[in-house]
Scaffold this active site. Sequence first.
Site, PDB file in Angstrom:
ATOM      1  N   CYS A   1      79.582 -98.249  20.611  1.00  0.00           N
ATOM      2  CA  CYS A   1      79.791 -99.252  19.566  1.00  0.00           C
ATOM      3  C   CYS A   1      80.872-100.199  20.085  1.00  0.00           C
ATOM      4  O   CYS A   1      81.155-100.201  21.278  1.00  0.00           O
ATOM      5  CB  CYS A   1      80.133 -98.609  18.225  1.00  0.00           C
TER       6      CYS A   1
ATOM      7  N   GLY B   1      84.166 -95.534  15.994  1.00  0.00           N
ATOM      8  CA  GLY B   1      83.270 -95.165  14.891  1.00  0.00           C
ATOM      9  C   GLY B   1      82.179 -94.205  15.340  1.00  0.00           C
ATOM     10  O   GLY B   1      81.880 -93.222  14.644  1.00  0.00           O
ATOM     11  N   MET B   2      81.612 -94.464  16.506  1.00  0.00           N
ATOM     12  CA  MET B   2      80.546 -93.588  17.009  1.00  0.00           C
ATOM     13  C   MET B   2      81.070 -92.178  17.269  1.00  0.00           C
ATOM     14  O   MET B   2      80.375 -91.193  16.999  1.00  0.00           O
ATOM     15  CB  MET B   2      79.956 -94.147  18.308  1.00  0.00           C
TER      16      MET B   2
ATOM     17  N   ARG C   1      88.810 -70.820  31.444  1.00  0.00           N
ATOM     18  CA  ARG C   1      89.690 -70.961  30.282  1.00  0.00           C
ATOM     19  C   ARG C   1      89.213 -72.052  29.320  1.00  0.00           C
ATOM     20  O   ARG C   1      89.488 -72.014  28.127  1.00  0.00           O
ATOM     21  CB  ARG C   1      91.132 -71.219  30.718  1.00  0.00           C
ATOM     22  N   HIS C   2      88.468 -73.016  29.877  1.00  0.00           N
ATOM     23  CA  HIS C   2      87.987 -74.102  29.015  1.00  0.00           C
ATOM     24  C   HIS C   2      86.880 -73.624  28.081  1.00  0.00           C
ATOM     25  O   HIS C   2      86.740 -74.117  26.968  1.00  0.00           O
ATOM     26  CB  HIS C   2      87.512 -75.272  29.879  1.00  0.00           C
TER      27      HIS C   2
ATOM     28  N   HIS D   1      86.579 -80.382  31.481  1.00  0.00           N
ATOM     29  CA  HIS D   1      87.361 -79.544  30.559  1.00  0.00           C
ATOM     30  C   HIS D   1      86.704 -79.374  29.189  1.00  0.00           C
ATOM     31  O   HIS D   1      86.830 -78.315  28.581  1.00  0.00           O
ATOM     32  CB  HIS D   1      88.757 -80.143  30.352  1.00  0.00           C
TER      33      HIS D   1
ATOM     34  N   ASP E   1      75.408 -99.631  18.393  1.00  0.00           N
ATOM     35  CA  ASP E   1      75.242-100.602  17.320  1.00  0.00           C
ATOM     36  C   ASP E   1      75.208-101.971  17.999  1.00  0.00           C
ATOM     37  O   ASP E   1      75.087-102.047  19.237  1.00  0.00           O
ATOM     38  CB  ASP E   1      76.326-100.449  16.234  1.00  0.00           C
ATOM     39  N   HIS E   2      75.333-103.046  17.205  1.00  0.00           N
ATOM     40  CA  HIS E   2      75.272-104.385  17.806  1.00  0.00           C
ATOM     41  C   HIS E   2      76.445-104.611  18.772  1.00  0.00           C
ATOM     42  O   HIS E   2      76.316-105.342  19.736  1.00  0.00           O
ATOM     43  CB  HIS E   2      75.267-105.449  16.704  1.00  0.00           C
TER      44      HIS E   2
ATOM     45  N   THR F   1      84.261-100.408  19.696  1.00  0.00           N
ATOM     46  CA  THR F   1      85.421 -99.695  20.263  1.00  0.00           C
ATOM     47  C   THR F   1      85.064 -98.302  20.756  1.00  0.00           C
ATOM     48  O   THR F   1      85.852 -97.697  21.488  1.00  0.00           O
ATOM     49  CB  THR F   1      86.505 -99.527  19.197  1.00  0.00           C
ATOM     50  N   GLY F   2      83.965 -97.749  20.278  1.00  0.00           N
ATOM     51  CA  GLY F   2      83.625 -96.347  20.537  1.00  0.00           C
ATOM     52  C   GLY F   2      84.209 -95.414  19.482  1.00  0.00           C
ATOM     53  O   GLY F   2      83.820 -94.244  19.402  1.00  0.00           O
TER      54      GLY F   2
HETATM   55  C1  RB5 Z   1      81.237-103.312  14.380  1.00  0.00           C
HETATM   56  O1  RB5 Z   1      81.731-104.566  14.092  1.00  0.00           O
HETATM   57  C2  RB5 Z   1      82.361-102.392  14.818  1.00  0.00           C
HETATM   58  O2  RB5 Z   1      83.144-102.036  13.744  1.00  0.00           O
HETATM   59  C3  RB5 Z   1      81.778-101.159  15.492  1.00  0.00           C
HETATM   60  O3  RB5 Z   1      81.039-101.555  16.599  1.00  0.00           O
HETATM   61  C4  RB5 Z   1      82.753-100.124  16.013  1.00  0.00           C
HETATM   62  O4  RB5 Z   1      83.715-100.727  16.824  1.00  0.00           O
HETATM   63  C5  RB5 Z   1      83.325 -99.211  15.034  1.00  0.00           C
HETATM   64  O5  RB5 Z   1      84.099 -98.277  15.362  1.00  0.00           O
END
Ligand code: RB5
Length: 147
Positions: free
Chosen positions: A64, A69-70, A131-132, A97, A7-8, A66-67
């Site tokens: 994204c 949401g993705m 095992r994995h 793993h 995303d942005h 934080t990673g």
């Molecule tokens: C976008 O502002 C932010 O919420 C998105 O990039 C991500 O961090 C969501 O988990």
Amino acid sequence: MIAVGSDHGGLELKQAICNLLQQRGLGYADLGPADESSVDYPDFGVKVAKAVASGDCETGILICGTGIGMSIAANKVDGIRAALVHDPFTAQMAKEHNNANVLVLGGRVLSIELGCELVEVWLDSTFESGRHQKRLDKIHQIEADRK
Ligand code: RB5
């Protein structure tokens, strides 16, 4: 072929990762976005996840802010094992793993250098199976039980 999306909040790191994949001579598909406009991460998360789940691409990379949401969005798609990683150890374990088929990174958490390093560690690691694999089979069974 590696599907790449963001995303942005992950756009800058996505561009650096695409450059890295190109330098390594690896085929990739940049599934967007193309500019810094604000977009919704599930739209791009599901694009990459479906490209991998369908077999059009072998693996995917999502970024994204934080990673988080993705990884939530991508893991809704059956067959996807999306792993959010923060350091070389988790990037290595994600492949050895968990055989993660989608790597997820936080563009607002990692430097460009560390983000690219984590991609290289994940690419260069190998699933240990044994095992994995039994544990991954149990995850696949959760998906099968839903149908
Ligand atoms: C976008 O502002 C932010 O919420 C998105 O990039 C991500 O961090 C969501 O988990």
